[in-house]
Write a protein that holds these residues in place. Structure first.
Motif, PDB file in Angstrom:
ATOM      1  N   VAL A 113       0.811  -1.219   0.000  1.00 27.55           N
ATOM      2  CA  VAL A 113       0.000   0.000   0.000  1.00 27.55           C
ATOM      3  C   VAL A 113       0.846   1.271   0.000  1.00 27.55           C
ATOM      4  O   VAL A 113       0.315   2.375   0.112  1.00 27.55           O
ATOM      5  N   GLY A 114       2.159   1.114  -0.113  1.00 27.19           N
ATOM      6  CA  GLY A 114       3.028   2.276  -0.230  1.00 27.19           C
ATOM      7  C   GLY A 114       3.412   2.935   1.079  1.00 27.19           C
ATOM      8  O   GLY A 114       3.884   4.069   1.089  1.00 27.19           O
ATOM      9  N   ALA A 115       3.231   2.244   2.193  1.00 25.54           N
ATOM     10  CA  ALA A 115       3.620   2.783   3.505  1.00 25.54           C
ATOM     11  C   ALA A 115       5.099   2.440   3.722  1.00 25.54           C
ATOM     12  O   ALA A 115       5.450   1.517   4.449  1.00 25.54           O
ATOM     13  N   VAL A 116       5.979   3.192   3.074  1.00 26.42           N
ATOM     14  CA  VAL A 116       7.391   2.819   2.988  1.00 26.42           C
ATOM     15  C   VAL A 116       8.135   2.911   4.315  1.00 26.42           C
ATOM     16  O   VAL A 116       9.024   2.098   4.583  1.00 26.42           O
ATOM     17  N   THR A 117       7.801   3.870   5.156  1.00 29.52           N
ATOM     18  CA  THR A 117       8.481   3.949   6.452  1.00 29.52           C
ATOM     19  C   THR A 117       8.080   2.777   7.331  1.00 29.52           C
ATOM     20  O   THR A 117       8.932   2.144   7.968  1.00 29.52           O
ATOM     21  N   ALA A 118       6.805   2.450   7.369  1.00 32.13           N
ATOM     22  CA  ALA A 118       6.344   1.286   8.133  1.00 32.13           C
ATOM     23  C   ALA A 118       6.934   0.001   7.554  1.00 32.13           C
ATOM     24  O   ALA A 118       7.282  -0.924   8.301  1.00 32.13           O
ATOM     25  N   GLN A 119       7.077  -0.053   6.253  1.00 29.30           N
ATOM     26  CA  GLN A 119       7.683  -1.218   5.607  1.00 29.30           C
ATOM     27  C   GLN A 119       9.134  -1.375   6.069  1.00 29.30           C
ATOM     28  O   GLN A 119       9.566  -2.469   6.419  1.00 29.30           O
ATOM     29  N   PHE A 120       9.878  -0.282   6.080  1.00 23.70           N
ATOM     30  CA  PHE A 120      11.271  -0.310   6.515  1.00 23.70           C
ATOM     31  C   PHE A 120      11.384  -0.769   7.976  1.00 23.70           C
ATOM     32  O   PHE A 120      12.235  -1.592   8.314  1.00 23.70           O
ATOM     33  N   LEU A 121      10.527  -0.246   8.835  1.00 27.73           N
ATOM     34  CA  LEU A 121      10.563  -0.632  10.244  1.00 27.73           C
ATOM     35  C   LEU A 121      10.179  -2.090  10.435  1.00 27.73           C
ATOM     36  O   LEU A 121      10.779  -2.793  11.259  1.00 27.73           O
ATOM     37  N   SER A 122       9.215  -2.575   9.675  1.00 24.93           N
ATOM     38  CA  SER A 122       8.837  -3.992   9.740  1.00 24.93           C
ATOM     39  C   SER A 122      10.011  -4.878   9.339  1.00 24.93           C
ATOM     40  O   SER A 122      10.295  -5.892   9.988  1.00 24.93           O
ATOM     41  N   GLU A 123      10.677  -4.488   8.276  1.00 25.57           N
ATOM     42  CA  GLU A 123      11.843  -5.243   7.820  1.00 25.57           C
ATOM     43  C   GLU A 123      12.950  -5.215   8.882  1.00 25.57           C
ATOM     44  O   GLU A 123      13.609  -6.234   9.121  1.00 25.57           O
TER      45      GLU A 123
ATOM     46  N   TYR B  17       9.712  -1.872  17.701  1.00 24.06           N
ATOM     47  CA  TYR B  17       8.271  -2.094  17.747  1.00 24.06           C
ATOM     48  C   TYR B  17       7.519  -0.801  18.068  1.00 24.06           C
ATOM     49  O   TYR B  17       6.502  -0.493  17.442  1.00 24.06           O
ATOM     50  N   THR B  18       8.020  -0.057  19.031  1.00 24.07           N
ATOM     51  CA  THR B  18       7.362   1.189  19.423  1.00 24.07           C
ATOM     52  C   THR B  18       7.268   2.141  18.232  1.00 24.07           C
ATOM     53  O   THR B  18       6.221   2.747  17.978  1.00 24.07           O
ATOM     54  N   LYS B  19       8.352   2.243  17.488  1.00 23.42           N
ATOM     55  CA  LYS B  19       8.364   3.109  16.309  1.00 23.42           C
ATOM     56  C   LYS B  19       7.418   2.575  15.239  1.00 23.42           C
ATOM     57  O   LYS B  19       6.709   3.344  14.582  1.00 23.42           O
ATOM     58  N   LEU B  20       7.423   1.254  15.047  1.00 24.16           N
ATOM     59  CA  LEU B  20       6.547   0.643  14.043  1.00 24.16           C
ATOM     60  C   LEU B  20       5.085   0.869  14.392  1.00 24.16           C
ATOM     61  O   LEU B  20       4.279   1.209  13.518  1.00 24.16           O
ATOM     62  N   GLU B  21       4.745   0.688  15.645  1.00 26.79           N
ATOM     63  CA  GLU B  21       3.363   0.876  16.068  1.00 26.79           C
ATOM     64  C   GLU B  21       2.892   2.303  15.754  1.00 26.79           C
ATOM     65  O   GLU B  21       1.791   2.504  15.234  1.00 26.79           O
ATOM     66  N   GLU B  22       3.737   3.282  16.036  1.00 31.60           N
ATOM     67  CA  GLU B  22       3.407   4.671  15.734  1.00 31.60           C
ATOM     68  C   GLU B  22       3.254   4.888  14.230  1.00 31.60           C
ATOM     69  O   GLU B  22       2.327   5.560  13.770  1.00 31.60           O
ATOM     70  N   GLU B  23       4.159   4.310  13.470  1.00 31.00           N
ATOM     71  CA  GLU B  23       4.145   4.522  12.022  1.00 31.00           C
ATOM     72  C   GLU B  23       2.945   3.852  11.359  1.00 31.00           C
ATOM     73  O   GLU B  23       2.344   4.408  10.428  1.00 31.00           O
ATOM     74  N   VAL B  24       2.581   2.676  11.821  1.00 29.41           N
ATOM     75  CA  VAL B  24       1.402   2.002  11.269  1.00 29.41           C
ATOM     76  C   VAL B  24       0.152   2.816  11.596  1.00 29.41           C
ATOM     77  O   VAL B  24      -0.736   2.957  10.745  1.00 29.41           O
ATOM     78  N   GLN B  25       0.088   3.379  12.796  1.00 26.65           N
ATOM     79  CA  GLN B  25      -1.071   4.204  13.144  1.00 26.65           C
ATOM     80  C   GLN B  25      -1.158   5.429  12.240  1.00 26.65           C
ATOM     81  O   GLN B  25      -2.240   5.823  11.807  1.00 26.65           O
ATOM     82  N   ILE B  26      -0.018   6.015  11.937  1.00 30.64           N
ATOM     83  CA  ILE B  26       0.000   7.147  11.008  1.00 30.64           C
ATOM     84  C   ILE B  26      -0.523   6.705   9.641  1.00 30.64           C
ATOM     85  O   ILE B  26      -1.327   7.401   9.008  1.00 30.64           O
ATOM     86  N   ALA B  27      -0.090   5.537   9.184  1.00 31.77           N
ATOM     87  CA  ALA B  27      -0.561   5.022   7.893  1.00 31.77           C
ATOM     88  C   ALA B  27      -2.060   4.787   7.913  1.00 31.77           C
ATOM     89  O   ALA B  27      -2.775   5.141   6.963  1.00 31.77           O
ATOM     90  N   ILE B  28      -2.549   4.210   9.001  1.00 34.48           N
ATOM     91  CA  ILE B  28      -3.999   3.974   9.127  1.00 34.48           C
ATOM     92  C   ILE B  28      -4.759   5.295   9.060  1.00 34.48           C
ATOM     93  O   ILE B  28      -5.785   5.407   8.389  1.00 34.48           O
ATOM     94  N   ASP B  29      -4.226   6.301   9.732  1.00 35.39           N
ATOM     95  CA  ASP B  29      -4.891   7.604   9.772  1.00 35.39           C
ATOM     96  C   ASP B  29      -4.806   8.373   8.461  1.00 35.39           C
ATOM     97  O   ASP B  29      -5.742   9.079   8.089  1.00 35.39           O
ATOM     98  N   GLU B  30      -3.682   8.249   7.769  1.00 35.62           N
ATOM     99  CA  GLU B  30      -3.442   9.123   6.614  1.00 35.62           C
ATOM    100  C   GLU B  30      -3.682   8.502   5.240  1.00 35.62           C
ATOM    101  O   GLU B  30      -3.949   9.239   4.295  1.00 35.62           O
ATOM    102  N   LEU B  31      -3.560   7.196   5.108  1.00 35.60           N
ATOM    103  CA  LEU B  31      -3.828   6.605   3.800  1.00 35.60           C
ATOM    104  C   LEU B  31      -5.289   6.831   3.423  1.00 35.60           C
ATOM    105  O   LEU B  31      -6.166   6.760   4.289  1.00 35.60           O
ATOM    106  N   PRO B  32      -5.541   7.093   2.159  1.00 41.76           N
ATOM    107  CA  PRO B  32      -6.908   7.442   1.749  1.00 41.76           C
ATOM    108  C   PRO B  32      -7.869   6.270   1.857  1.00 41.76           C
ATOM    109  O   PRO B  32      -7.498   5.118   1.667  1.00 41.76           O
TER     110      PRO B  32
END
Length: 116
Positions: free
Chosen positions: A70-80, A98-113
């Motif tokens: 889905v193009g969430a590249v920062t969350a992808q990098f943290l997952s990797e 994990y803490t950083k990933l959790e924050e980044e995934v929440q941002i993706a959930i909030d901001e992806l269309p």
């Protein structure tokens, strides 16, 4: 699809290419990501608390693929990064990431269309 991202967190153009330019299909993938990513994060957290680094690695790897789709590249990098840390038995790094990933995934959930 109109989506402005000046943060560098997302690459929806690359995501759209993965779906052969099918915007509707990308919107569906984003909707699935928004549901499934929370479940994967909970599993990663549970596996971390149990010290099950193989489970952490497997869930982080799955989440990495979903983020990338889905193009969430920062969350992808943290997952990797968590996947790699877990594979090398680095629980401290896995927990920190994990803490950083959790924050980044929440941002993706909030901001992806959402579906237009």
């Amino acid at each position: 699809m109109k989506f402005e991202d000046n943060s560098g967190r997302f690459d929806l153009n690359a995501a759209l290419e993965r779906f052969s330019g099918d915007t509707e299909l990308l919107y569906e993938a984003i909707a699935i990501f928004k549901e499934e990513s929370v479940s994967h994060l909970k599993k990663v957290r549970r596996f971390l608390s149990e010290g099950n680094l193989q489970g952490v690695s497997e869930e982080a790897h799955t989440l990495k693929a979903e983020c990338g789709a889905v193009g969430a590249v920062t969350a992808q990098f943290l997952s990797e990064s968590i996947d790699k840390a877990a594979q090398t038995n680095d629980i401290a790094a896995s927990n920190e990431l994990y803490t950083k990933l959790e924050e980044e995934v929440q941002i993706a959930i909030d901001e992806l269309p959402d579906i237009a």
